[in-house]
Design a protein around this motif. Structure first.
Motif, mmCIF file in Angstrom:
data_model
loop_
_atom_site.group_PDB
_atom_site.id
_atom_site.type_symbol
_atom_site.label_atom_id
_atom_site.label_comp_id
_atom_site.label_asym_id
_atom_site.label_seq_id
_atom_site.Cartn_x
_atom_site.Cartn_y
_atom_site.Cartn_z
ATOM 1 N N ALA A 115 0.834 -1.208 0.000
ATOM 2 C CA ALA A 115 0.000 0.000 0.000
ATOM 3 C C ALA A 115 0.867 1.255 0.000
ATOM 4 C CB ALA A 115 -0.921 -0.013 1.222
ATOM 5 N N TRP A 116 1.937 1.222 0.781
ATOM 6 C CA TRP A 116 2.858 2.358 0.868
ATOM 7 C C TRP A 116 3.492 2.641 -0.490
ATOM 8 C CZ3 TRP A 116 5.989 2.836 6.033
ATOM 9 C CH2 TRP A 116 6.450 4.141 6.178
ATOM 10 N N PHE A 117 3.795 1.570 -1.221
ATOM 11 C CA PHE A 117 4.402 1.706 -2.547
ATOM 12 C C PHE A 117 3.503 2.520 -3.477
ATOM 13 C CE2 PHE A 117 4.650 0.100 -6.922
ATOM 14 C CZ PHE A 117 5.975 0.365 -7.222
ATOM 15 N N PHE A 118 2.212 2.196 -3.486
ATOM 16 C CA PHE A 118 1.295 2.883 -4.398
ATOM 17 C C PHE A 118 0.982 4.301 -3.929
ATOM 18 C CE2 PHE A 118 0.361 -1.537 -5.633
ATOM 19 C CZ PHE A 118 0.503 -1.406 -7.008
ATOM 20 N N MET A 119 1.214 4.587 -2.648
ATOM 21 C CA MET A 119 0.984 5.938 -2.137
ATOM 22 C C MET A 119 2.242 6.801 -2.225
ATOM 23 S SD MET A 119 -1.578 5.525 1.135
ATOM 24 C CE MET A 119 -0.494 4.427 2.059
ATOM 25 N N THR A 120 3.279 6.271 -2.861
ATOM 26 C CA THR A 120 4.529 7.006 -3.026
ATOM 27 C C THR A 120 4.741 7.296 -4.510
ATOM 28 O OG1 THR A 120 5.466 5.867 -1.097
ATOM 29 C CG2 THR A 120 7.017 6.952 -2.576
ATOM 30 N N PRO A 121 5.082 8.520 -4.883
ATOM 31 C CA PRO A 121 5.234 8.881 -6.307
ATOM 32 C C PRO A 121 6.461 8.245 -6.936
ATOM 33 C CG PRO A 121 5.883 10.713 -4.908
ATOM 34 C CD PRO A 121 5.302 9.676 -3.998
ATOM 35 N N ILE A 122 6.309 6.999 -7.391
ATOM 36 C CA ILE A 122 7.399 6.269 -8.031
ATOM 37 C C ILE A 122 7.194 6.209 -9.535
ATOM 38 C CG2 ILE A 122 8.518 4.005 -8.232
ATOM 39 C CD1 ILE A 122 7.982 3.634 -5.241
ATOM 40 N N PHE A 123 6.034 5.724 -9.962
ATOM 41 C CA PHE A 123 5.754 5.656 -11.394
ATOM 42 C C PHE A 123 4.805 6.776 -11.825
ATOM 43 C CE2 PHE A 123 2.946 2.830 -9.056
ATOM 44 C CZ PHE A 123 1.691 3.204 -9.475
ATOM 45 N N TYR A 124 4.561 7.710 -10.935
ATOM 46 C CA TYR A 124 3.785 8.913 -11.273
ATOM 47 C C TYR A 124 4.415 10.084 -10.522
ATOM 48 C CZ TYR A 124 1.631 8.095 -6.685
ATOM 49 O OH TYR A 124 1.420 7.891 -5.342
ATOM 50 N N THR A 125 4.025 11.289 -10.872
ATOM 51 C CA THR A 125 4.527 12.482 -10.185
ATOM 52 C C THR A 125 3.404 13.091 -9.354
ATOM 53 O OG1 THR A 125 3.936 13.978 -11.995
ATOM 54 C CG2 THR A 125 6.114 12.941 -12.085
ATOM 55 N N LEU A 126 3.792 13.873 -8.367
ATOM 56 C CA LEU A 126 2.786 14.497 -7.509
ATOM 57 C C LEU A 126 1.896 15.456 -8.293
ATOM 58 C CD1 LEU A 126 4.832 15.204 -4.257
ATOM 59 C CD2 LEU A 126 2.942 13.602 -4.527
ATOM 60 N N ASN A 127 2.456 16.061 -9.334
ATOM 61 C CA ASN A 127 1.663 17.010 -10.127
ATOM 62 C C ASN A 127 0.526 16.337 -10.875
ATOM 63 O OD1 ASN A 127 3.274 19.157 -9.337
ATOM 64 N ND2 ASN A 127 4.703 18.891 -11.051
ATOM 65 N N GLU A 128 0.626 15.019 -11.065
ATOM 66 C CA GLU A 128 -0.439 14.290 -11.758
ATOM 67 C C GLU A 128 -1.640 14.046 -10.854
ATOM 68 O OE1 GLU A 128 0.819 10.901 -14.223
ATOM 69 O OE2 GLU A 128 2.870 11.460 -13.727
ATOM 70 N N LEU A 129 -1.455 14.199 -9.553
ATOM 71 C CA LEU A 129 -2.572 13.982 -8.631
ATOM 72 C C LEU A 129 -3.479 15.204 -8.620
ATOM 73 C CD1 LEU A 129 -0.641 12.445 -5.590
ATOM 74 C CD2 LEU A 129 -1.976 11.226 -7.315
ATOM 75 N N PRO A 130 -4.783 14.996 -8.443
ATOM 76 C CA PRO A 130 -5.700 16.140 -8.370
ATOM 77 C C PRO A 130 -5.465 16.939 -7.092
ATOM 78 C CG PRO A 130 -6.839 14.103 -7.803
ATOM 79 C CD PRO A 130 -5.481 13.696 -8.290
ATOM 80 N N GLN A 131 -5.763 18.221 -7.134
ATOM 81 C CA GLN A 131 -5.607 19.068 -5.966
ATOM 82 C C GLN A 131 -6.845 19.061 -5.075
ATOM 83 O OE1 GLN A 131 -4.282 22.973 -7.075
ATOM 84 N NE2 GLN A 131 -2.355 22.248 -7.922
ATOM 85 N N SER A 132 -7.893 18.445 -5.577
ATOM 86 C CA SER A 132 -9.114 18.346 -4.782
ATOM 87 C C SER A 132 -9.817 17.029 -5.091
ATOM 88 C CB SER A 132 -10.050 19.521 -5.088
ATOM 89 O OG SER A 132 -11.238 19.420 -4.326
ATOM 90 N N ALA A 133 -10.188 16.317 -4.048
ATOM 91 C CA ALA A 133 -10.865 15.034 -4.220
ATOM 92 C C ALA A 133 -11.705 14.744 -2.982
ATOM 93 C CB ALA A 133 -9.849 13.920 -4.444
ATOM 94 N N SER A 134 -12.648 13.819 -3.139
ATOM 95 C CA SER A 134 -13.491 13.391 -2.018
ATOM 96 C C SER A 134 -13.210 11.920 -1.740
ATOM 97 C CB SER A 134 -14.979 13.585 -2.353
ATOM 98 O OG SER A 134 -15.269 14.949 -2.557
ATOM 99 N N ILE A 135 -12.781 11.628 -0.520
ATOM 100 C CA ILE A 135 -12.452 10.264 -0.112
ATOM 101 C C ILE A 135 -13.294 9.902 1.098
ATOM 102 C CG2 ILE A 135 -10.637 8.725 0.686
ATOM 103 C CD1 ILE A 135 -8.628 10.419 -0.784
ATOM 104 N N LEU A 136 -14.164 8.898 0.919
ATOM 105 C CA LEU A 136 -15.083 8.469 1.980
ATOM 106 C C LEU A 136 -15.868 9.680 2.474
ATOM 107 C CD1 LEU A 136 -12.754 5.946 3.851
ATOM 108 C CD2 LEU A 136 -14.499 5.449 2.146
ATOM 109 N N TRP A 137 -15.706 10.046 3.753
ATOM 110 C CA TRP A 137 -16.465 11.154 4.319
ATOM 111 C C TRP A 137 -15.694 12.476 4.270
ATOM 112 C CZ3 TRP A 137 -14.245 7.161 6.959
ATOM 113 C CH2 TRP A 137 -13.184 7.470 7.803
ATOM 114 N N ILE A 138 -14.485 12.460 3.714
ATOM 115 C CA ILE A 138 -13.643 13.652 3.686
ATOM 116 C C ILE A 138 -13.895 14.427 2.391
ATOM 117 C CG2 ILE A 138 -11.287 14.535 3.790
ATOM 118 C CD1 ILE A 138 -10.445 11.949 5.145
ATOM 119 N N GLU A 139 -14.309 15.667 2.530
ATOM 120 C CA GLU A 139 -14.578 16.527 1.382
ATOM 121 C C GLU A 139 -13.383 17.460 1.139
ATOM 122 O OE1 GLU A 139 -17.155 16.382 -0.563
ATOM 123 O OE2 GLU A 139 -18.287 14.873 0.570
#
Length: 268
Positions: free
Chosen positions: A179-203
């Motif tokens: 899980a830690w591997f996929f949460m670490t920017p190895i084969f992607y960059t941080l800039n590719e992640l969205p700046q806003s998202a909704s996860i479970l109850w977190i807005e």
């Protein structure tokens, strides 16, 4: 703690022998031997470059971006998984003779560090072959290596202690490392992640910011990529925060380990 460090220095020959033993065991009966420290990350790099680079049209030099993250990640994962069981697997030594118990997990970390350092020339050579110029920023590589090593030692001291009392710790870490591997920017960059998202109850969750804040390895890995691929230094606020986190975890891990080390003999 200064006395503990002084005692470690007195047992430096034992640390050296344990590191040497781990390296010999790693490549025992292997046809290519130590060359696997080069081949393994190269093969993984080729897989990631094909799947995530070529197929989705990644930027030029994507393989360097991946490899400069894979090497320090392999160092981290190998040291954590090996160090977690280092006390339990050496219970026969603990029961027979006295020596500073932290030598066992630390020696595992150092053997993985040696393997990591051996693989670095291959990365630097590939950078030059790929036409990416090596700049003066590459001279700062010892900085993330030191930060990562302190962080790993702290984590390993904590996990190896917990493993003595709860033997399923390493099984949980099998899943945790993945899980830690996929949460670490190895084969992607941080800039590719969205700046806003909704996860479970977190807005309005910002993955870019919180990945840095909650995952020290994200900042450490990004520093390697910045120095070797982007030819720049990571933002000092993130790097400084990661360095302080690594030192804090190292100090807490050392205290936590010695808090329970007296009971290792009867538990293992």
């Amino acid at each position: 703690m200064i006395n503990h460090f002084r005692e470690l220095w007195e047992y430096r020959e034992l640390i050296y022998n344990l590191v040497l033993r781990d390296l010999k065991v790693r490549y025992k009966n292997s046809l290519l031997g130590i060359l696997w420290s080069w081949l393994n990350p190269l093969l993984m790099m080729l897989v990631f470059t094909f799947v995530f680079g070529i197929m989705r049209g990644a930027a030029e030099g994507y393989h360097i971006l991946v490899l400069s993250a894979l090497l320090p990640w392999n160092y981290f994962a190998g040291a954590v998984m090996g160090g977690t069981t280092s006390i339990v697997h050496n219970g026969h030594l603990i029961k027979k003779v006295y020596f500073p118990r932290e030598i066992l997990p630390i020696s595992v970390v150092l053997s993985n560090l040696v393997n990591f350092v051996i693989s670095l020339p291959m990365l630097l050579l590939l950078v030059l072959i790929s036409g990416i110029p090596l700049t003066g920023w590459a001279l700062l590589l010892p900085l993330p290596i030191l930060i990562e090593t302190l962080f790993i030692i702290g984590v390993v001291l904590i996990l190896s202690t917990v493993e003595v009392f709860y033997r399923d710790t390493h099984m949980l870490m099998d899943v945790g490392i993945l899980a830690w591997f996929f949460m670490t920017p190895i084969f992607y960059t941080l800039n590719e992640l969205p700046q806003s998202a909704s996860i479970l109850w977190i807005e309005n969750f910002n993955p870019q910011v919180w990945l840095y804040r909650l995952n020290p390895m994200a900042s450490i890995i990004n520093t390697y990529q910045d120095l070797l691929y982007r030819q720049e230094l990571t933002a000092l606020d993130f790097l400084g925060r990661t360095a302080l986190t690594a030192v804090a975890i190292f100090l807490f891990g050392y205290w936590f380990f010695h808090r329970f080390s007296a009971r290792f003999g009867e538990e293992v």
